[in-house]
Design an enzyme around this catalytic site. Structure first.
Site, PDB file in Angstrom:
ATOM      1  N   PHE A  39       0.831  -1.202   0.000  1.00  0.00           N
ATOM      2  CA  PHE A  39       0.000   0.000   0.000  1.00  0.00           C
ATOM      3  C   PHE A  39       0.867   1.255   0.000  1.00  0.00           C
ATOM      4  CE2 PHE A  39      -1.840   3.583   2.179  1.00  0.00           C
ATOM      5  CZ  PHE A  39      -3.051   3.747   1.531  1.00  0.00           C
ATOM      6  N   LYS A 157     -11.226  -8.444   8.571  1.00  0.00           N
ATOM      7  CA  LYS A 157     -11.084  -9.402   9.675  1.00  0.00           C
ATOM      8  C   LYS A 157     -11.308  -8.759  11.046  1.00  0.00           C
ATOM      9  CE  LYS A 157      -8.059 -12.257   6.870  1.00  0.00           C
ATOM     10  NZ  LYS A 157      -8.383 -11.487   5.644  1.00  0.00           N
ATOM     11  N   THR A 223      -8.765 -23.891   0.568  1.00  0.00           N
ATOM     12  CA  THR A 223      -8.989 -24.377   1.932  1.00  0.00           C
ATOM     13  C   THR A 223     -10.390 -24.967   2.112  1.00  0.00           C
ATOM     14  OG1 THR A 223      -9.620 -22.156   2.627  1.00  0.00           O
ATOM     15  CG2 THR A 223      -7.314 -22.800   2.949  1.00  0.00           C
TER      16      THR A 223
END
Length: 357
Positions: A39, A157, A223
């Site tokens: 970033f 998250k 996953t």
């Protein structure tokens, strides 16, 4: 599920969704923590290319990355453009060094963090020291130096966290939001931007798939076949921060409206002939990501191309966004599996190509 599938054309239009209409950074002193990360590098490129800051300071702890970044900038910009650049070695864990580095700074973009979910699960104290105590140090140093605007980068998250990384970023978000109540006559304003997985960034799944494909792999690891994620490009992330900087009033958490994609569709778009290998969910990993929970809906405002979660406690002069924009429904939640915008293969590849610009 009623969903708008974004094709190649609309994905390109999405690239411009968060582009700021104006950048009021000329003549200002700007510091970005973690400035040698994905970033930070793109942010510096954008600011150098479109504005004329008095100083643009990269604050980070890795001298080699700073050296490499200086070489990269010298290849892109002339000496006159680079005259404003400063590179400060330092860690956000070091409050004294941070306080010295922020002398005379007008705007801070806080991008420094430990971000790898499995590493945070295995090394919790290290993650806490950087992401939580480091955030407190940034707030302290900004207040001490009377910095006017601070934007902290967060993550999806941090909403309803189940892993340590998300919990530390939630604590960081709360720290920056509450800092507005400490600014008093200083007038410093602190806001947070929260967005999803960055296409093509270091550590994301897309570069991993690209490396495996380049090596001739005939299968890609997933996953869980049900897994979904929000996606944003690095350029969109920078634009989102810059546009949020121009509209911030202090205390809000800005959340962009961005598309979702199933991880199996991501793999199929990148390598149509490859097989999928299910490897199981990693420690601390979610099936779906959420950026706004139903509990936050009561204070969430729809700003058109983004949402803003308004602060719960306001003890400073502030005009709420809700004065001019509607609140979302009380049952609203913004999750990657119930999103109303979805990327198809063409849209994902367009975003991947854009991430390398």
């Amino acid at each position: 599920m009623a969903a708008a599938i974004l094709d190649h054309v609309t994905a390109e239009a999405l690239v411009q969704r968060f582009a700021p209409t104006s950048l009021d950074l000329d003549g200002k002193v700007i510091l970005v923590t973690g400035g040698t990360g994905s970033f930070g590098r793109r942010f510096v490129d954008r600011v150098l290319g479109q504005t004329r800051p008095r100083k643009l300071i990269v604050y980070s702890r890795d001298e080699l990355k700073q050296h490499e970044m200086q070489i990269e900038l010298q290849e892109k910009f002339d000496a006159a453009k680079l005259a404003c650049m400063r590179f400060f070695l330092g860690d956000v864990r070091d409050r004294e060094r941070l306080t010295l580095a922020l002398r005379g700074v007008d705007v801070v973009i806080h991008a420094a963090a430990l971000k790898q979910v499995p590493a945070a699960e295995y090394n919790p104290s290290e993650c806490i020291h950087t992401n939580v105590l480091g955030a407190e140090n940034v707030v302290w140093a900004c207040l001490t130096n009377r910095v006017k605007q601070v934007v902290a980068l967060s993550t999806d998250k941090a909403c309803n966290p189940i892993n340590l990384y998300g919990a530390t970023k939630l604590a960081s978000d709360k720290t920056f939001v509450a800092a507005n109540n400490l600014s008093g006559d200083i007038g410093a304003r602190f806001s947070v931007v929260r967005y999803g997985n960055v296409v093509g960034s270091r550590g994301s799944v897309a570069p991993l798939f690209q490396r495996l494909i380049a090596k001739g792999a005939d299968e890609l690891p997933i996953t869980d076949p049900r897994m979904t994620r929000f996606w944003i490009t690095l350029n969109q992330g920078v634009d989102f921060v810059l546009s949020s900087l121009s509209m911030m009033r202090g205390g809000e958490i800005f959340v962009p409206k961005i598309p979702s994609m199933k991880m199996t569709d991501l793999a199929a778009a990148m390598a149509p002939q490859a097989k999928i290998k299910i490897i199981g969910i990693r420690p601390g990993e979610k099936l779906h990501e959420m950026m706004i929970s139903q509990d936050d809906a009561r204070t969430t405002v729809d700003l058109g191309d983004r949402y803003a979660i308004e602060p719960a406690f306001v003890e400073y002069a502030r005009t709420p966004h809700a004065a001019t924009h509607p609140l979302v429904a009380e049952t609203f939640a913004y999750s990657s599996d119930s999103n109303d915008e979805w990327l198809n293969g063409e849209g994902l590849l367009a975003m991947l190509n854009e991430s390398h610009d």
